[in-house]
Design an enzyme around this catalytic site. Structure first.
Site, PDB file in Angstrom:
ATOM      1  N   ILE A 306       4.824   2.009  -1.643  1.00 10.34           N
ATOM      2  CA  ILE A 306       3.897   1.626  -0.570  1.00 10.34           C
ATOM      3  C   ILE A 306       4.430   0.388   0.147  1.00 10.34           C
ATOM      4  O   ILE A 306       4.175   0.180   1.319  1.00 10.34           O
ATOM      5  CB  ILE A 306       2.481   1.426  -1.141  1.00 10.34           C
ATOM      6  CG1 ILE A 306       1.445   1.534  -0.022  1.00 10.34           C
ATOM      7  CG2 ILE A 306       2.378   0.105  -1.880  1.00 10.34           C
ATOM      8  CD1 ILE A 306       0.044   1.705  -0.505  1.00 10.34           C
ATOM      9  N   ASP A 307       5.230  -0.411  -0.573  1.00 16.75           N
ATOM     10  CA  ASP A 307       5.775  -1.633   0.029  1.00 16.75           C
ATOM     11  C   ASP A 307       6.936  -1.355   0.982  1.00 16.75           C
ATOM     12  O   ASP A 307       7.418  -2.261   1.647  1.00 16.75           O
ATOM     13  CB  ASP A 307       6.286  -2.589  -1.062  1.00 16.75           C
ATOM     14  CG  ASP A 307       5.172  -3.136  -1.927  1.00 16.75           C
ATOM     15  OD1 ASP A 307       4.000  -2.948  -1.568  1.00 16.75           O
ATOM     16  OD2 ASP A 307       5.479  -3.742  -2.969  1.00 16.75           O
TER      17      ASP A 307
HETATM   18  O1  LIG Z   1      -1.350  -3.604  -9.964  1.00 11.26           O
HETATM   19  P1  LIG Z   1      -0.161  -2.767 -10.258  1.00 11.26           P
HETATM   20  O2  LIG Z   1      -0.490  -1.357 -10.566  1.00 11.26           O
HETATM   21  O3  LIG Z   1       0.751  -3.382 -11.257  1.00 11.26           O
HETATM   22  O4  LIG Z   1       0.681  -2.655  -8.922  1.00 11.26           O
HETATM   23  C1  LIG Z   1       0.951  -3.734  -8.118  1.00 11.26           C
HETATM   24  C2  LIG Z   1       2.170  -3.517  -7.311  1.00 11.26           C
HETATM   25  O5  LIG Z   1       2.345  -2.213  -6.843  1.00 11.26           O
HETATM   26  C3  LIG Z   1       2.467  -2.226  -5.435  1.00 11.26           C
HETATM   27  O6  LIG Z   1       1.221  -1.887  -4.908  1.00 11.26           O
HETATM   28  C4  LIG Z   1       3.470  -1.273  -4.842  1.00 11.26           C
HETATM   29  O7  LIG Z   1       4.425  -0.837  -5.672  1.00 11.26           O
HETATM   30  P2  LIG Z   1       5.478   0.262  -5.115  1.00 11.26           P
HETATM   31  O8  LIG Z   1       6.262  -0.367  -4.010  1.00 11.26           O
HETATM   32  O9  LIG Z   1       6.297   0.591  -6.288  1.00 11.26           O
HETATM   33  O10 LIG Z   1       4.668   1.421  -4.607  1.00 11.26           O
HETATM   34  C5  LIG Z   1       2.833  -3.652  -5.093  1.00 11.26           C
HETATM   35  O11 LIG Z   1       2.471  -4.024  -3.825  1.00 11.26           O
HETATM   36  C6  LIG Z   1       2.109  -4.393  -6.128  1.00 11.26           C
HETATM   37  O12 LIG Z   1       2.768  -5.560  -6.441  1.00 11.26           O
END
Ligand SMILES: O=P(O)(O)OC[C@H]1O[C@](O)(COP(=O)(O)O)[C@@H](O)[C@@H]1O
Ligand SMILES: Nc1ncnc2c1ncn2[C@@H]1O[C@H](COP(=O)(O)OP(=O)(O)O)[C@@H](O)[C@H]1O
Ligand SMILES: [Mg+2]
Length: 574
Positions: A306-307
């Site tokens: 998503i990032d």
């Molecule tokens: O609260 P969780 O599940 O550890 O995820 C937090 C992390 O996952 C994310 O939402 C996105 O991760 P991805 O880029 O791997 O999709 C980050 O923005 C955030 O730091």
């Protein structure tokens, strides 16, 4: 080092302290970044002029920067280039498949089952009899079709790096009845996961007549610790309308040999792995182990983040949806701030290391006065600082909206709060809540120091954004990604991630996906657009930023061209 088994991740932070010698701290492990241990730390020095760090001594298959080791404002990271002749120095390692051609043409090709299994039978593609597709002229992709990584070229410049074009091939390497596929989702949630699952299942069923598809429950550990789920078009029919993943997900639990044992025991021969950089790193290890065992199993990655921090690809699925949903939080913050004297609306958006969501949400909204991202260091007090800017905006406008990415200002936090070293199950550092911290700092400054009453409202919509279903454009994007993945696996390709490059679906070798992270280049035009739209201070002049990054290659490019190199994939194309 000799005993290290592949793949190896090296994290090299560089303490950029302008000394003649610079220190690198390397952390390595065999499988999983969780296992990083200080016992495995090697310390050595290289001359400051060394632009390319040679990994000859190491058996490296993947290499990336890890911003978690970034040190303060003056810390910087230097590009390290993997020497491809050494990257496969272990006999177990697959060498990158590089094909060169005239005019500086380079194809970074993906592995194929026939690379290590001789005399595989092939079959005509069942799509040739499919009435829906038979009307398409030239439906099958030509074997020589490739897609350039850089779309902007100069008359006399080299043709550059290309990736194999995705799509159906005339002949396939699996008989439909022989296929036993499985799908797994790992890492954090992202809008569109269910759509990708749905389209892999439907693509296998409807395009290739494949009937055996398994869902792996709960991420990588589901291969050996949980039950599987039968998937068919009926089961997945409506799932794209739901957020999350019907398969469940997890962090941690990547035990390569147990995972490959499970794949082998169950007779699975196509593995679809949906996840971010960590997950694709895990997929690369699984592929290597499968290849080492000589199994006829295609391993295919579908990039999820998503990032939007996965390199090479134009953008990741779910990103558009996230930016769109973030508007609701920004609108709310604006309404709150606008309704009260000296109102400040503060919205924290996702972005552990890359501020794309914050940047795009800010640009889209037009209500944001200041956007803070991890790539752009900022400071609070003094001339040109955040507090000064807030005071100015409150005087001018009576209210303001700030968007902050979760990874922004972490170095400031660790200065004021005792540094925490906690990590999640995947080895990602657990970040301090920058939103809460900065809210408190702003309140303290204005009420205690400046004696100016303010009304600050803090909104953290993270999990509301992550949990929604994908929007229409992401749904279409997910469909193309999933179908490309299926075509690739059926055609016998393996060890690749299916991704969009310059608007075309391609197959990208795993090592290109995991070698570095995509991040906002703050000296690029897109960040300049943002600065000009918010009118916020840059907190850094160009000269400082060049000196601070210490990246000679980038600095030279900046000075010569006024913009940055290929890393700014998403940005420079817009
Ligand atoms: O609260 P969780 O599940 O550890 O995820 C937090 C992390 O996952 C994310 O939402 C996105 O991760 P991805 O880029 O791997 O999709 C980050 O923005 C955030 O730091
Ligand atoms: N270098 C690695 N090698 C093998 N598996 C990994 C590696 N990094 C992460 N993983 C595994 O990949 C999965 C997802 O990783 P994570 O970083 O949580 O999410 P994402 O894929 O979204 O980046 C986890 O099960 C984690 O243990
Ligand atoms: Mg990740």
């Amino acid at each position: 080092m000799d005993s290290v088994i592949a793949p190896l991740c090296l994290f090299i932070p560089l303490n950029c302290n302008n000394n003649k010698k610079k220190s690198y701290y390397c952390y390595y492990n065999s499988n999983h970044i969780l296992n990083i241990s200080t016992k495995n730390t090697i310390r050595f020095s290289v001359p400051s002029s060394a632009g390319i760090f040679n990994l000859k001594k190491f058996t490296a298959v993947s290499f990336r920067y890890d911003h978690r080791y970034r040190r303060g404002r003056s810390g910087c990271l230097r590009r390290a280039v993997m020497d491809s002749s050494n990257s496969a120095s272990s006999p177990d390692m697959q060498k990158p498949k590089i094909v060169t051609g005239p005019g500086g043409y380079v194809l970074e090709d993906v592995p194929h089952l026939s690379d290590y299994i001789p005399d595989l039978p092939t079959y005509p593609n069942p799509l040739q009899d499919n009435p829906a597709y038979s009307v398409v002229k030239q439906y099958f992709v030509h074997v020589d079709d490739t897609v350039p990584q850089k779309i902007v070229v100069h008359k006399d410049g080299p043709r550059g790096v290309h990736f194999r074009r995705a799509g159906p091939r005339q002949r396939v390497y699996f008989d439909s009845d022989e296929v036993h596929a499985c799908i797994v989702t790992c890492g954090g949630l992202c809008p569109g996961l269910n759509t990708v699952i749905r389209e892999i299942v439907c693509g296998l069923y409807h395009m290739y007549g494949v009937k055996k598809v398994l869902g792996i429950d709960g991420g990588y550990r589901g291969f050996y610790a949980k039950n599987t789920v039968h998937l068919d078009p009926k089961v997945v029919n409506d799932i794209h309308k739901r957020g999350g993943t019907i398969l469940g997900t997890s962090r941690g639990g990547h035990d390569t040999s147990k995972i490959v044992d499970s794949i082998q025991d169950r007779g699975i021969n196509q593995v679809y792995i949906i996840g971010g950089d960590g997950t694709q790193g895990g997929a690369a290890v699984i592929f290597e182990e499968i290849r080492r065992r000589g199994l006829k199993v295609s391993v295919v990655g579908i990039p999820k983040t998503i990032d939007n921090d996965i390199p090479v690809i134009d953008k990741s699925f779910g990103f558009d949806t996230a930016v769109e949903e973030a508007q609701r939080a920004i609108n709310a913050a604006h309404v709150e701030a606008d309704s009260i004297e000296n109102g400040i609306g503060l919205v924290k958006l996702m972005g552990r290391y890359s501020g794309f969501i914050a940047m795009y949400a800010t640009l889209a909204s037009r209500d944001v006065d200041c956007c803070l991202i991890p790539e752009s260091p900022f400071y609070l007090e003094g001339p040109g600082g955040l507090f000064e800017y807030i005071e100015k905006r409150l005087k001018e406008n009576g209210h303001m909206v700030i968007v902050i990415a979760e990874g922004a200002g972490q170095e400031l936090l660790s200065e004021s709060i005792q540094s925490m070293t906690l990590k999640d199950a995947s080895g990602n550092k657990l970040l301090q809540d920058v939103g809460l911290w900065i809210s408190q700092r702003i309140k303290d400054y204005f009420t205690k120091q400046r004696k100016i009453p303010i009304n600050l409202k803090y909104i953290d919509p993270t999990y509301m954004i992550r949990a929604i279903p994908s929007n229409a454009s992401d749904n279409v994007y997910c469909t193309l990604l999933a179908q490309s993945a299926v075509h690739g696996a059926m055609a016998g390709y393996t060890g690749f991630t299916s991704g969009l490059v310059n608007g075309r679906q391609t197959y990208i070798p795993f090592y290109r996906i995991i070698e570095k992270r995509n991040s906002v280049v703050i000296t690029d035009r897109m960040w300049a657009r943002l600065l000009s739209s918010t009118n916020q201070p840059s907190f850094l002049c160009l000269k400082d930023s060049i000196e601070d990054t210490g990246d000679e290659e980038q600095s030279n490019q900046l000075l010569a061209n006024g913009h940055c190199g290929e890393e700014d994939s998403l940005i420079s194309k817009i």
